[in-house]
Design a protein around this motif. Structure first.
Motif, short mmCIF file in Angstrom:
data_model
loop_
_atom_site.label_atom_id
_atom_site.label_comp_id
_atom_site.label_asym_id
_atom_site.label_seq_id
_atom_site.Cartn_x
_atom_site.Cartn_y
_atom_site.Cartn_z
N PRO A 118 39.88 59.42 25.37
CA PRO A 118 41.01 59.25 26.28
C PRO A 118 41.74 60.56 26.57
O PRO A 118 42.21 60.78 27.67
N SER A 119 41.80 61.45 25.56
CA SER A 119 42.49 62.72 25.77
C SER A 119 41.76 63.62 26.75
O SER A 119 42.36 64.50 27.37
N ASP A 139 40.21 62.48 29.41
CA ASP A 139 40.25 61.86 30.72
C ASP A 139 41.50 62.30 31.48
O ASP A 139 42.37 61.49 31.82
N HIS A 155 42.15 60.70 34.83
CA HIS A 155 42.42 59.25 34.77
C HIS A 155 41.46 58.45 35.65
O HIS A 155 41.88 57.61 36.45
N HIS A 207 38.32 57.30 33.98
CA HIS A 207 37.71 56.38 33.01
C HIS A 207 38.73 55.39 32.46
O HIS A 207 38.39 54.25 32.16
N TYR A 208 39.96 55.84 32.30
CA TYR A 208 41.05 54.97 31.85
C TYR A 208 42.23 55.20 32.80
O TYR A 208 43.19 55.90 32.48
N THR A 239 45.55 54.97 35.18
CA THR A 239 46.93 54.54 34.92
C THR A 239 47.55 53.96 36.19
O THR A 239 48.73 54.13 36.45
N PRO A 270 46.27 54.36 27.93
CA PRO A 270 45.14 55.13 27.40
C PRO A 270 45.40 55.68 26.00
O PRO A 270 44.50 55.69 25.15
N GLU A 271 46.62 56.12 25.75
CA GLU A 271 46.92 56.73 24.45
C GLU A 271 46.92 55.72 23.31
O GLU A 271 46.95 56.11 22.13
N LEU A 317 44.41 53.63 22.77
CA LEU A 317 43.03 53.34 22.41
C LEU A 317 42.64 54.00 21.09
O LEU A 317 43.01 55.13 20.81
#
Length: 260
Positions: A215-216, A218, A221, A223-224, A226, A246-247, A249
């Motif tokens: 997630p970090s 991405d 944004h 793939h995950y 917002t 995301p954070e 996950l």
């Protein structure tokens, strides 16, 4: 404003005067200022309410997708669907080494109604300069289990063929028998802004083993995303649909054979 009728004598001046029904410049400016202030307060509230409605629609979509996946699993000996099949790719029918944007042939079939053929629009994200985008009329593996293509369209991502992705990392639930899934909270499908499949697709990661896209990492944004008030919607293996940031996950969200 109340004023005397034309022709009446003014009490103060004694002269005949006509009343002018008009606002002064100061009054107009005050009204405009009030409207601007109200608009500045209300517009963000309206936008947030609209996005909340879209989030609810998105949660409904992936909930229905979860039901379709469950029916598919029941018909195929309790085995979960794969993110796609590549029968035209010799030696790699299960797409274990094919990148998500790689077109493998006319018989390529995704879990969702998606066409990876470059001549039909190609992979997501679509070319910003394109006149039109692929309408995604090609059937997917879940086609017999739903009646409305709109469940694959995220209302906050209208330009994509499919607004969601199925996780195909090696530790996930894709393609595995139901008995092998001991973590009911593992994510199966979630909001996405690229292809209908998500894993660690960075250069150098193509191969039979696919890892979690961090997630970090991405930062764009995709793939995950917002797009839903700072978060995205997810479908867990137990069929529940949730909104996540995301954070929030962790590895357990992508691991099918553990108990969270």
């Amino acid at each position: 404003m109340i004023c005397a009728s034309p022709g009446l004598k003014s009490v103060r001046s004694g002269f005949t005067s006509r009343c002018r029904d008009a606002f002064t410049l100061i009054e107009i400016l005050v009204v405009i200022a009030i409207i601007v202030i109200l608009a500045a307060i209300l517009f963000p509230v309206f936008a947030q309410a609209r996005e909340k409605a879209r989030t609810a629609s998105c949660l409904s979509n992936i909930k229905q997708i979860g039901l379709a996946i469950a029916m598919y699993r029941q018909d195929y000996d309790q085995v979960n669907p794969r993110h796609r099949l590549c029968p035209d790719r010799i030696g790699d029918e299960l797409c274990s080494t094919a990148g998500p944007t790689t077109y493998t042939g006319a018989n390529e079939t995704w879990w969702a109604p998606y066409d990876n053929n470059p001549s039909a629009g190609g992979a997501e994200p679509p070319d910003p300069g394109a006149i039109s985008y692929n309408t995604a009329i090609k059937q997917g593996m879940l086609q017999p289990y739903f009646k409305n293509l709109k469940i694959f369209k995220c209302p906050s991502y209208p330009k994509g063929q499919v607004g969601y992705a199925m996780g195909y990392i090696s530790t996930g639930s894709m393609g595995k028998p139901d008995a092998a899934i001991t973590n009911p909270a593992v994510m199966q499908v979630w909001d996405h802004s690229r292809t209908p499949g998500c894993a660690d697709t960075r250069p150098g990661r193509l191969g039979p083993t696919w890892g979690i896209f961090p997630p970090s990492a991405d930062t764009s944004h995709t793939h995950y995303p917002t797009r839903h008030t700072g978060g995205f919607t997810t479908l867990r293996y137990d069929g529940s649909a949730r909104w996540r940031k995301p954070e929030s996950l962790t590895a357990s969200d992508f691991t099918a054979d553990i108990t969270p």
